[in-house]
Every structure is written in structure tokens, then in C-alpha cells.
Design an enzyme around this catalytic site. Structure first.
Site, mmCIF file in Angstrom:
data_model
loop_
_atom_site.group_PDB
_atom_site.id
_atom_site.type_symbol
_atom_site.label_atom_id
_atom_site.label_comp_id
_atom_site.label_asym_id
_atom_site.label_seq_id
_atom_site.Cartn_x
_atom_site.Cartn_y
_atom_site.Cartn_z
ATOM 1 N N ARG A 118 11.443 -17.428 0.354
ATOM 2 C CA ARG A 118 12.778 -18.013 0.476
ATOM 3 C C ARG A 118 12.714 -19.471 0.933
ATOM 4 O O ARG A 118 13.505 -20.308 0.465
ATOM 5 C CB ARG A 118 13.607 -17.178 1.463
ATOM 6 C CG ARG A 118 15.065 -17.560 1.556
ATOM 7 C CD ARG A 118 15.799 -16.610 2.468
ATOM 8 N NE ARG A 118 15.953 -15.291 1.893
ATOM 9 C CZ ARG A 118 17.038 -14.880 1.242
ATOM 10 N NH1 ARG A 118 18.046 -15.705 1.077
ATOM 11 N NH2 ARG A 118 17.109 -13.666 0.772
ATOM 12 N N ASP A 175 7.289 -6.807 7.007
ATOM 13 C CA ASP A 175 8.226 -7.726 7.655
ATOM 14 C C ASP A 175 9.511 -7.939 6.871
ATOM 15 O O ASP A 175 10.189 -8.949 7.032
ATOM 16 C CB ASP A 175 7.539 -9.079 7.863
ATOM 17 C CG ASP A 175 6.867 -9.588 6.587
ATOM 18 O OD1 ASP A 175 7.332 -9.247 5.486
ATOM 19 O OD2 ASP A 175 5.868 -10.322 6.699
ATOM 20 N N GLU A 223 10.715 -13.548 7.831
ATOM 21 C CA GLU A 223 9.684 -12.531 8.053
ATOM 22 C C GLU A 223 9.025 -12.619 9.431
ATOM 23 O O GLU A 223 8.740 -11.591 10.057
ATOM 24 C CB GLU A 223 8.619 -12.605 6.962
ATOM 25 C CG GLU A 223 9.088 -12.133 5.594
ATOM 26 C CD GLU A 223 9.759 -13.224 4.774
ATOM 27 O OE1 GLU A 223 10.054 -14.299 5.339
ATOM 28 O OE2 GLU A 223 9.985 -13.000 3.571
ATOM 29 N N HIS A 270 9.957 -15.322 -10.555
ATOM 30 C CA HIS A 270 10.721 -14.546 -9.568
ATOM 31 C C HIS A 270 11.912 -13.858 -10.224
ATOM 32 O O HIS A 270 12.461 -14.314 -11.228
ATOM 33 C CB HIS A 270 11.209 -15.491 -8.465
ATOM 34 C CG HIS A 270 11.722 -14.792 -7.249
ATOM 35 N ND1 HIS A 270 13.016 -14.347 -7.134
ATOM 36 C CD2 HIS A 270 11.110 -14.465 -6.087
ATOM 37 C CE1 HIS A 270 13.186 -13.786 -5.960
ATOM 38 N NE2 HIS A 270 12.051 -13.842 -5.307
ATOM 39 N N HIS A 279 7.690 -17.203 -4.545
ATOM 40 C CA HIS A 279 8.897 -16.423 -4.283
ATOM 41 C C HIS A 279 9.483 -16.600 -2.901
ATOM 42 O O HIS A 279 10.611 -16.209 -2.662
ATOM 43 C CB HIS A 279 8.601 -14.931 -4.476
ATOM 44 C CG HIS A 279 7.832 -14.331 -3.334
ATOM 45 N ND1 HIS A 279 6.466 -14.485 -3.204
ATOM 46 C CD2 HIS A 279 8.236 -13.589 -2.267
ATOM 47 C CE1 HIS A 279 6.063 -13.862 -2.112
ATOM 48 N NE2 HIS A 279 7.107 -13.321 -1.524
ATOM 49 N N GLU A 331 0.646 -2.670 9.180
ATOM 50 C CA GLU A 331 0.448 -4.117 9.091
ATOM 51 C C GLU A 331 1.122 -4.828 10.255
ATOM 52 O O GLU A 331 1.790 -5.845 10.113
ATOM 53 C CB GLU A 331 0.948 -4.671 7.753
ATOM 54 C CG GLU A 331 0.368 -6.043 7.416
ATOM 55 C CD GLU A 331 0.841 -6.564 6.077
ATOM 56 O OE1 GLU A 331 0.062 -6.486 5.119
ATOM 57 O OE2 GLU A 331 1.988 -7.048 6.001
#
Length: 417
Positions: free
Chosen positions: A225, A110, A146, A256, A223, A132
Site C-alpha cells: 500500500r 500481519d 502491517e 496487482h 503491491h 510468523e
């Protein structure tokens, strides 16, 4: 795989050129088993195209599986927006595929690279296979971007390689024809098991020390966003509190790559002796550390799956997840990003009778809802069928995914604890 020009592939014994688009470390991990299975076939010539989205870690991750990029693209980053990144990736991939077309394009997951790869294949009239496929949280803005990427990729995909039956059900509910979906298992299970069995070879003294230490471990990553800023600050605060409460446990925090996100983490955790701050961990070391961990605290979708291979409990620092099978099976729990809730959830895990299984690498769980270690073979065979080739049949994936009643369409914090 080794570096050479795209045109070199055209002359290879009439094999079908399959372009695998890889932008980030998770894509490298999850497409490595597909690339290896394709390379073992009698009909495919896999071409690994790296987009430059995670340029510093992707080659190292591929090398863990004996792979190297065939084509390495670069993308210019200016304002850091998703729109700018996606536009740059699409332009580079479109030019590459139009110059010397592949017979199929394979994307995974994604990311912006996956979306751009699928779009470039679609615009070049090349069939697209989505590894996936079918994961859904039910909220188009969480995870962002995503969840939207997944749905956009689905609209231009020719064969949907769903990791579980729950993912297949999501696709069917959206109107995807059943004959275009195959349940394969998740390729990350193939990858993490293989990587965990490789001998330790890290050149990083800190990672060598962690791997050789006899201390019990907790692996922490953050991590996503949507968690940047205050949520990651709260997660880091929880880890700091836990580090002080449990001085005999080592908390391994994979900070990160983004400097501002990393700074937030380091500000909260610096100076706590049993909290070890690392950068991105090479995949072989990561797999061995995960397999030794008491539990993991993470907002990563991939780690929710990888931990299942070894039966490692997962505390998910998000309010919802598209990896519903782990929640439904009890392998994972949603805890959000409130500091007190994370600390309480860890204390509950440590109170369990089987919370401290010893300091050796855990054995691979024989069945888990995400796969049986043969997903790469199934994905490769599905690509062959997409092109009218009938590769050797691989048994259907039924490694536990039919035993889990996953919530639909996604699981949210507070609905299954």
C-alpha cells in the site's frame, strides 16, 4: 478439509477444534502446511475459516495443497479503508467463534484478517497462536499497516511461533516471556517447495507459455500500500527500461488485483514484447516460475522468503524490511523505488558470474535462514502443547537462523547493500 458446518466438527472423535483464520493468499500459503500437519495428527480437527479479504484467490491457493475452506465468510467493502475492513472482519469472526467456539485460534502474519482473528479469539477467551510472530521493521508506519498489526497481535497472543531466532529476539526485547515463544522456521518454505514440485496444470495460456518457454525469467511484483501511486510507477518504469535493454530476458510482471494499481503498471509496460503482464499467478505456477527465475524484483515480504528456498536473488523495492535475515545473508538487497537505482541493481546482478544458471527449475537450497521445510509440523505441535497435549516431538528449528546476525530491530535501505 471439506465444506461442512462448523458444528459438524464438534462431534469428531473428541478432537480439539483448531480454527485457522485465512484472509489473503499469503495466509493461505503459509497456513496450508499447518493445516496439513494438524490434519495428520491424532488430536486436532483443523477448521479453515476464510474471511473474504482476498476471496477470489484464496480458494485456488488452498486447492494447490488439496485443501478447501470449511467456513467461507464475506466482508462488505465500501470506502476501502483499513478501519472499515478490520471492523467488518472482526464482527464476522466474533460471531462465528461465539456461535461454536474453537479450542484455539491460529492466525498468520500481519494482515487485517490476522489482526481481526486474533482479536476475535481474545474476546471469546480462546487461546491464540500467531504463526510468523516477531517480525519487525522498526518503523510503525512502514510497512503500513502491517508493522502496527504485528505489534498489536503480539499483545494478545498466547503462543508466538517465531520463524527465526532474530524474530524471537525481537519478541524478547518487547517483554514476551521466553516460554511463550517457539522458533519454528517459516512455513512458506514448506509450502513453496511442495508447490514447485507439483506438475504444471495451469489453464492460462499465457502462464503455460511462460512455464514452457526456454527464455531466462525475471519475476516482478509490486503491491504494498505504501508503494501505490508514484513508487509503483517508478518501479514499472525501471522494468520497462530493463525490458528494452535485455530483449532476450522475459520479465514476468504479476500485476496487482486493485484496478488503479494495475492500470499504473500496465500504462508503463504495455507494448514491450518481452514483458509479460499477468494477473495474480496461481500458486503452483508462481512457485515454478520463481524457481526458474534469474532474480526477482519485489516489495513482497513472502517472496523474500520464498526465493531463499531456491537461492534466487531478491531486489527489494522498499526502504526497509522486517525480513532482516535475507539482507544479512546476502540473499536480498534493498533498492528502494527510484528507477535508476533499480536498473543499476539489476545490471550488477546480471554481471555476476553465476547470474545465468540455466533455464531449469533450481534445486532446493539445503539450508537458508528461513527454514528447513518442517515448520508446519512444529507449529502444529506447539498448538498441541498450548492445549496441554504432548504431540510427538519435532526437532528444534536450527536451519541456518543461528548463523545470521540480523540487524536489530529492522534493516533499512542504505545500511546493508
Amino acid at each position: 478439509m471439506h465444506p461442512h458446518s462448523f458444528a459438524d466438527h464438534e462431534e469428531r472423535n473428541g478432537r480439539q477444534r483448531i480454527a485457522l483464520v485465512i484472509g489473503t493468499r499469503p495466509e493461505a500459503v503459509k497456513l496450508a502446511p499447518v493445516a496439513l500437519a494438524l490434519s495428520r495428527s491424532s488430536w486436532a480437527d483443523p477448521v479453515l475459516i476464510t474471511t473474504g479479504q482476498h476471496s477470489d484467490v484464496v480458494p485456488e491457493t488452498l486447492s494447490c495443497f488439496g485443501l478447501r475452506p470449511d467456513i467461507e465468510l464475506t466482508v462488505r467493502r465500501g470506502n476501502g479503508s483499513v478501519a472499515e475492513l478490520t471492523a467488518g472482519l472482526l464482527s464476522r469472526l466474533d460471531s462465528t467463534l461465539r456461535a461454536t467456539p474453537a479450542q484455539a485460534v491460529v492466525v498468520q502474519g500481519d494482515t487485517s484478517s490476522a489482526l481481526a482473528g486474533a482479536m476475535a479469539g481474545f474476546f471469546a477467551a480462546v487461546p491464540v497462536a500467531h504463526v510468523e510472530a516477531g517480525l519487525r521493521s522498526g518503523d510503525p508506519r512502514s510497512p503500513f499497516p502491517e508493522e502496527a498489526h504485528r505489534k498489536m497481535i503480539a499483545g494478545i497472543t498466547d503462543v508466538h511461533l517465531a520463524p527465526t531466532r532474530a524474530a524471537r529476539a525481537n519478541l524478547l526485547a518487547e517483554g514476551v516471556a521466553a516460554e511463550r515463544i517457539q522458533v519454528t522456521g517459516n512455513t512458506v518454505i514448506d509450502a513453496v517447495v511442495e508447490a514447485s514440485r507439483r506438475p504444471a496444470a495451469s489453464g492460462d495460456p499465457l502462464l503455460r507459455e511462460i512455464e514452457q518457454s526456454g527464455a531466462p525469467l525475471v519475476l516482478v511484483t509490486a503491491h504494498r500500500r505504501e508503494n501505490w501511486g508514484e513508487p509503483i510507477r517508478r518501479v514499472s518504469g525501471a522494468v520497462a527500461d530493463l525490458g528494452r535493454r535485455y530483449p532476450d530476458i522475459t520479465f514476468v510482471v504479476a500485476a496487482h488485483m486493485n484496478p488503479s494499481v494495475r492500470a499504473t503498471t500496465e500504462q508503463s509496460l504495455r507494448g514491450i514484447p518481452n514483458v509479460r503482464l499477468t494477473g495474480p499467478i496461481p500458486y503452483g505456477s508462481f512457485a515454478r516460475i520463481l524457481a526458474r527465475s534469474l532474480l526477482t524484483i519485489t516489495d513482497s515480504g513472502g517472496i523474500q522468503e520464498e526465493a531463499a528456498a531456491f537461492g534466487v536473488p531478491v531486489l527489494v523495492t522498499r526502504d526497509n524490511t522486517e525480513r532482516t535475515e535475507g539482507i544479512a545473508s546476502g540473499l536480498a538487497r534493498l533498492v528502494g523505488t527510484e528507477e535508476s537505482e533499480i536498473v543499476t541493481a539489476v545490471e550488477k546482478e546480471f554481471a555476476r558470474e553465476d547470474a545465468f544458471p540455466g533455464n531449469t527449475i533450481r534445486t532446493v537450497v539445503p539450508t537458508n535462514p528461513y527454514g528447513d521445510g518442517r515448520a508446519g509440523e512444529r507449529c502444529a505441535a506447539a498448538c498441541g502443547r498450548l492445549l496441554g497435549i504432548r504431540p510427538r516431538r519435532v526437532l528444534p528449528h536450527d536451519a541456518g537462523d543461528g548463523d545470521v546476525q540480523a540487524p536489530d530491530p529492522g534493516t533499512r535501505k542504505g545500511t546493508s547493500q
